[in-house]
Each structure stands twice: as structure tokens, then as C-alpha cells.
Design an enzyme around this catalytic site. Structure first.
Site, PDB file in Angstrom:
ATOM      1  N   GLY A   1     -31.389  18.354 -86.249  1.00 40.48           N
ATOM      2  CA  GLY A   1     -31.590  16.979 -86.739  1.00 40.48           C
ATOM      3  C   GLY A   1     -32.440  16.945 -87.990  1.00 40.48           C
ATOM      4  O   GLY A   1     -33.407  16.181 -88.081  1.00 40.48           O
TER       5      GLY A   1
ATOM      6  N   ARG B   1     -25.277  16.282 -88.187  1.00 39.43           N
ATOM      7  CA  ARG B   1     -23.845  15.981 -88.253  1.00 39.43           C
ATOM      8  C   ARG B   1     -23.403  15.558 -89.639  1.00 39.43           C
ATOM      9  O   ARG B   1     -22.219  15.497 -89.917  1.00 39.43           O
ATOM     10  CB  ARG B   1     -23.492  14.868 -87.252  1.00 39.43           C
ATOM     11  CG  ARG B   1     -23.616  15.271 -85.789  1.00 39.43           C
ATOM     12  CD  ARG B   1     -23.638  14.048 -84.899  1.00 39.43           C
ATOM     13  NE  ARG B   1     -24.756  13.182 -85.264  1.00 39.43           N
ATOM     14  CZ  ARG B   1     -25.012  12.009 -84.707  1.00 39.43           C
ATOM     15  NH1 ARG B   1     -24.230  11.538 -83.760  1.00 39.43           N
ATOM     16  NH2 ARG B   1     -26.054  11.289 -85.093  1.00 39.43           N
TER      17      ARG B   1
ATOM     18  N   SER C   1     -41.639  12.273 -76.911  1.00 44.96           N
ATOM     19  CA  SER C   1     -42.018  10.920 -77.347  1.00 44.96           C
ATOM     20  C   SER C   1     -43.087  10.399 -76.389  1.00 44.96           C
ATOM     21  O   SER C   1     -43.185  10.870 -75.242  1.00 44.96           O
ATOM     22  CB  SER C   1     -40.804   9.995 -77.285  1.00 44.96           C
ATOM     23  OG  SER C   1     -41.191   8.650 -77.484  1.00 44.96           O
TER      24      SER C   1
ATOM     25  N   TYR D   1     -33.608   5.702 -72.312  1.00 42.64           N
ATOM     26  CA  TYR D   1     -34.184   6.524 -73.398  1.00 42.64           C
ATOM     27  C   TYR D   1     -35.447   7.227 -72.884  1.00 42.64           C
ATOM     28  O   TYR D   1     -35.613   8.432 -73.077  1.00 42.64           O
ATOM     29  CB  TYR D   1     -34.500   5.661 -74.623  1.00 42.64           C
ATOM     30  CG  TYR D   1     -35.221   6.445 -75.700  1.00 42.64           C
ATOM     31  CD1 TYR D   1     -34.566   7.462 -76.409  1.00 42.64           C
ATOM     32  CD2 TYR D   1     -36.563   6.203 -75.995  1.00 42.64           C
ATOM     33  CE1 TYR D   1     -35.240   8.203 -77.381  1.00 42.64           C
ATOM     34  CE2 TYR D   1     -37.233   6.940 -76.962  1.00 42.64           C
ATOM     35  CZ  TYR D   1     -36.567   7.940 -77.653  1.00 42.64           C
ATOM     36  OH  TYR D   1     -37.229   8.685 -78.610  1.00 42.64           O
TER      37      TYR D   1
ATOM     38  N   LEU E   1     -44.708   5.132 -82.591  1.00 39.11           N
ATOM     39  CA  LEU E   1     -43.818   4.578 -83.625  1.00 39.11           C
ATOM     40  C   LEU E   1     -43.873   5.359 -84.945  1.00 39.11           C
ATOM     41  O   LEU E   1     -44.912   5.415 -85.595  1.00 39.11           O
ATOM     42  CB  LEU E   1     -44.220   3.134 -83.922  1.00 39.11           C
ATOM     43  CG  LEU E   1     -43.759   2.069 -82.929  1.00 39.11           C
ATOM     44  CD1 LEU E   1     -44.476   0.756 -83.211  1.00 39.11           C
ATOM     45  CD2 LEU E   1     -42.253   1.881 -83.016  1.00 39.11           C
TER      46      LEU E   1
HETATM   47  P1  NDP Z   1     -33.770   9.731 -87.353  1.00 41.16           P
HETATM   48  O1  NDP Z   1     -32.666   8.850 -86.888  1.00 41.16           O
HETATM   49  O2  NDP Z   1     -34.390   9.434 -88.677  1.00 41.16           O
HETATM   50  O3  NDP Z   1     -33.302  11.250 -87.330  1.00 41.16           O
HETATM   51  C1  NDP Z   1     -32.613  11.771 -86.215  1.00 41.16           C
HETATM   52  C2  NDP Z   1     -32.028  13.133 -86.557  1.00 41.16           C
HETATM   53  O4  NDP Z   1     -31.356  13.626 -85.390  1.00 41.16           O
HETATM   54  C3  NDP Z   1     -31.022  13.068 -87.687  1.00 41.16           C
HETATM   55  O5  NDP Z   1     -31.179  14.185 -88.518  1.00 41.16           O
HETATM   56  C4  NDP Z   1     -29.679  13.123 -86.963  1.00 41.16           C
HETATM   57  O6  NDP Z   1     -28.748  13.802 -87.783  1.00 41.16           O
HETATM   58  C5  NDP Z   1     -30.042  14.006 -85.753  1.00 41.16           C
HETATM   59  N1  NDP Z   1     -29.109  13.792 -84.643  1.00 41.16           N
HETATM   60  C6  NDP Z   1     -28.975  12.685 -83.881  1.00 41.16           C
HETATM   61  N2  NDP Z   1     -27.979  12.850 -82.989  1.00 41.16           N
HETATM   62  C7  NDP Z   1     -27.466  14.088 -83.215  1.00 41.16           C
HETATM   63  C8  NDP Z   1     -26.403  14.838 -82.635  1.00 41.16           C
HETATM   64  N3  NDP Z   1     -25.674  14.360 -81.618  1.00 41.16           N
HETATM   65  N4  NDP Z   1     -26.143  16.073 -83.123  1.00 41.16           N
HETATM   66  C9  NDP Z   1     -26.881  16.570 -84.123  1.00 41.16           C
HETATM   67  N5  NDP Z   1     -27.896  15.929 -84.716  1.00 41.16           N
HETATM   68  C10 NDP Z   1     -28.178  14.692 -84.263  1.00 41.16           C
HETATM   69  O7  NDP Z   1     -34.884   9.653 -86.197  1.00 41.16           O
HETATM   70  P2  NDP Z   1     -36.302  10.377 -86.011  1.00 41.16           P
HETATM   71  O8  NDP Z   1     -36.588  11.314 -87.097  1.00 41.16           O
HETATM   72  O9  NDP Z   1     -37.263   9.303 -85.709  1.00 41.16           O
HETATM   73  O10 NDP Z   1     -36.019  11.155 -84.644  1.00 41.16           O
HETATM   74  C11 NDP Z   1     -36.235  12.538 -84.472  1.00 41.16           C
HETATM   75  C12 NDP Z   1     -36.699  12.771 -83.055  1.00 41.16           C
HETATM   76  O11 NDP Z   1     -37.949  12.126 -82.863  1.00 41.16           O
HETATM   77  C13 NDP Z   1     -35.768  12.225 -81.975  1.00 41.16           C
HETATM   78  O12 NDP Z   1     -35.698  13.168 -80.930  1.00 41.16           O
HETATM   79  C14 NDP Z   1     -36.493  10.955 -81.495  1.00 41.16           C
HETATM   80  O13 NDP Z   1     -36.169  10.638 -80.172  1.00 41.16           O
HETATM   81  C15 NDP Z   1     -37.926  11.384 -81.662  1.00 41.16           C
HETATM   82  N6  NDP Z   1     -38.930  10.334 -81.746  1.00 41.16           N
HETATM   83  C16 NDP Z   1     -38.849   9.363 -82.714  1.00 41.16           C
HETATM   84  C17 NDP Z   1     -39.820   8.386 -82.796  1.00 41.16           C
HETATM   85  C18 NDP Z   1     -39.769   7.258 -83.770  1.00 41.16           C
HETATM   86  O14 NDP Z   1     -40.486   6.245 -83.586  1.00 41.16           O
HETATM   87  N7  NDP Z   1     -39.002   7.359 -84.843  1.00 41.16           N
HETATM   88  C19 NDP Z   1     -40.982   8.411 -81.889  1.00 41.16           C
HETATM   89  C20 NDP Z   1     -40.948   9.459 -80.920  1.00 41.16           C
HETATM   90  C21 NDP Z   1     -39.969  10.396 -80.877  1.00 41.16           C
HETATM   91  P3  NDP Z   1     -27.220  13.352 -88.014  1.00 41.16           P
HETATM   92  O15 NDP Z   1     -27.171  11.862 -87.886  1.00 41.16           O
HETATM   93  O16 NDP Z   1     -26.910  13.871 -89.380  1.00 41.16           O
HETATM   94  O17 NDP Z   1     -26.487  14.065 -86.949  1.00 41.16           O
HETATM   95  C1  8X3 Z   2     -39.573   6.550 -79.977  1.00 37.10           C
HETATM   96  C2  8X3 Z   2     -40.822   5.741 -79.779  1.00 37.10           C
HETATM   97  O1  8X3 Z   2     -41.803   3.784 -78.457  1.00 37.10           O
HETATM   98  O2  8X3 Z   2     -39.711   3.429 -79.680  1.00 37.10           O
HETATM   99  O3  8X3 Z   2     -39.509   7.586 -79.059  1.00 37.10           O
HETATM  100  O4  8X3 Z   2     -39.731   4.729 -77.658  1.00 37.10           O
HETATM  101  S1  8X3 Z   2     -40.493   4.371 -78.843  1.00 37.10           S
END
Ligand code: NDP
Ligand code: 8X3
Length: 253
Positions: free
Chosen positions: A9, A34, A140, A153, A185
């Protein structure tokens, strides 16, 4: 040869910021996602600016045969990896359980739990060989506390925490470090993917200073950069304006 890390990702948000910071610190990288155009652009940028080797692999982590194919066809590259950063993940929807879409549940469970497991299992033999090995799972705060509309989630992130603990126990004899990074967040594409609505996604971060993807990248890199005998087991990181998964202080406009 240098050190190699794989980041899932890496096309956006936390994964992209982590790729940037790792490259600045001279890590060679395997980046997945992706969206191939984005992967190729990031790869070129990192190679040109930081003189590291970068490979990109475009596949869906929730598709088991795609994972096996990508990892199998690129085994000569994957076998150099000593650090795996399981970051790919997403949320879909914020509806209560009684009205939520089953498709959304499938996508979250398949990506956040099964996808993470596939990639981990396929990479572990190399991590065991390439000491000092390290698995970083991006969990998270949703993996510790549940909030309304987030039940499924949150359950996927509770699973990530349990998987992290299970890995640490099973890999203890192999001297592999295993870390769970649990952010609150973070302003990324996460809310747009979850809500499928740009305006609603913006509102999630309005009136507060959310964490930046770089804040989390720094925590990930710091954990990796500790001496090999130090394992950061878990980090819970909130923005100062967020006291819990349900309590956020927002400035009025
Ligand atoms: P983004 O949506 O900005 O990035 C998500 C990344 O995951 C992208 O690069 C996307 O790439 C990749 N991804 C998603 N689904 C797939 C798949 N099926 N196969 C391959 N790659 C995939 O979100 P974040 O950077 O915020 O999220 C990253 C991680 O952090 C996640 O696990 C999320 O749950 C976690 N997180 C996020 C928080 C937030 O508040 N933002 C807080 C806590 C945890 P592409 O679309 O090119 O496949
Ligand atoms: C993402 C943070 O609080 O939106 O994991 O679930 S929250």
C-alpha cells in the site's frame, strides 16, 4: 547489496510517506499497490532522488492467487527482504451493523486480515533468513477501541493486533522483531475511500490538526532503526486534539 524492505500500500498516505522516509535513509524498497501509474511514478522519484533500488509490484493483496503469483514470480527480489511493512488496508462505510453492506464487510476482512496474512506468510521464510528480520503491522486505535458504525473495520484491526502478537510468539525462536503501529486520525485518502464522498471526507479532518502520514512514517522508521535487541511491540499514536476514538476537539470556524 544494502538493506531491503517491502511496503504494501505504498501508492498513498502512510505507505507513500514511509517509502519516502525509508528511501531517504538508504533502504532499497519493494513497493506494492493496485495503482500501477502511481507506483511507477513513486519508484522513479525515489530512485532519482535517493540513489536506492526500488521495485514496484502491482497487485491486490486481497486476491490470494495474485499474491502468490506476484511473490512467486519475483522471488529473486523478495528473498532479499528483511523488513516487511504491512500497511495496505482500508475501511468501507460507516453504517450500523443492522444496515451495513455485506460487500463492504467482505472487502475490509479480505484486505485488512486475509491480505495481510497472505503477504506475511509468503515473506516470512526470507525474513527468517535475512537477520535481523522485522514485521511492522499498521493496525489502528480501532484495533483497541470500537466506535459506532466501525464494528467490522475495528474487528479487522483487532485481528491485526492478535496476528501481531501471534507472530511475535511464533517467531521468538527466530529472533524476528514484530511491531504493531496503532494510529488515530491521519489525514490521507482513507476517509475518501471509506465514505466515497470528497466533501464528507474533508469534514473528518476539519477543525483539527490530524496526524500527517509523515508522523506515522517516522514512528515506523524509528522502530526499525532501534538496535536489533530492542523490539518496539506497540505504539498508540493520537493527534493531540483526539482524546479517544469518539472524542475529538475541533476549533469552530
Ligand atoms: P490511504 O487510502 O491513503 O492508503 C491506503 C493504501 O493501501 C494505498 O496505497 C492503497 O493502494 C493500499 N491498498 C488498499 N487496498 C489494497 C488492496 N486490496 N491491495 C493492495 N493495496 C491496497 O490510507 P492510509 O494511508 O490512511 O492507510 C494505510 C493504513 O493505515 C491502512 O491499513 C489503514 O487501515 C491504517 N490506518 C489509517 C488511519 C487513518 O486515519 N488514515 C488511522 C489508523 C490506521 P491502491 O489503492 O493503489 O491499491
Ligand atoms: C483509522 C482510524 O478512528 O477512523 O483506523 O478508525 S479510525
Amino acid at each position: 547489496m544494502g538493506r531491503w524492505a517491502m511496503i504494501t500500500g505504498a501508492t498513498a498516505g502512510i505507505g507513500h510517506a514511509t517509502a519516502l522516509l525509508m528511501a531517504k535513509n538508504k533502504w532499497n524498497l519493494i513497493l506494492t499497490g493496485r495503482r500501477d501509474q502511481r507506483l511507477k511514478k513513486i519508484k522513479t522519484h525515489l530512485q532519482e532522488n535517493f540513489a536506492v533500488n526500488v521495485h514496484s509490484l502491482c497487485f491486490d493483496v486481497s486476491d490470494r492467487s495474485a499474491c502468490e503469483k506476484a511473490m512467486g514470480e519475483n522471488s529473486a527480489m523478495i528473498e532479499k527482504v528483511s523488513v516487511l511493512i504491512n500497511n495496505a488496508g482500508l475501511a468501507r462505510g460507516i453504517d450500523p451493523m443492522q444496515t451495513a453492506q455485506l460487500d463492504d464487510w467482505d472487502v475490509m476482512i479480505d484486505t485488512n486480515v486475509k491480505g495481510l496474512l497472505y503477504i506475511t506468510r509468503l515473506t516470512l521464510p526470507h525474513l527468517i533468513k535475512n537477520q535481523p528480520g522485522h514485521v511492522i503491522n499498521v493496525g489502528s486505535v480501532a484495533g483497541r477501541w470500537t466506535y459506532p458504525g466501525g464494528g467490522v473495520y475495528c474487528s479487522t484491526k483487532f485481528a491485526v493486533r492478535a496476528i501481531t502478537e501471534g507472530l511475535r510468539l511464533d517467531l521468538n525462536e527466530h529472533n524476528i522483531r514484530v511491531t504493531n503501529i496503532s494510529p488515530g486520525l491521519v489525514e490521507t485518502e482513507f476517509s475518501e475511500v471509506r465514505l466515497q464522498d470528497t466533501n464528507k471526507a474533508k469534514q473528518v479532518y476539519e477543525g483539527l490538526e490530524a496526524l500527517s502520514p509523515t508522523d506515522i512514517a517516522e514512528a515506523i522508521h524509528w522502530s526499525i532503526d532501534r538496535p536489533a535487541h530492542v523490539n518496539i511491540q506497540e505504539m498508540v499514536i493520537y493527534p493531540t486534539a483526539q482524546a479517544s476514538v469518539t472524542q475529538v476537539r475541533r476549533e469552530q470556524p
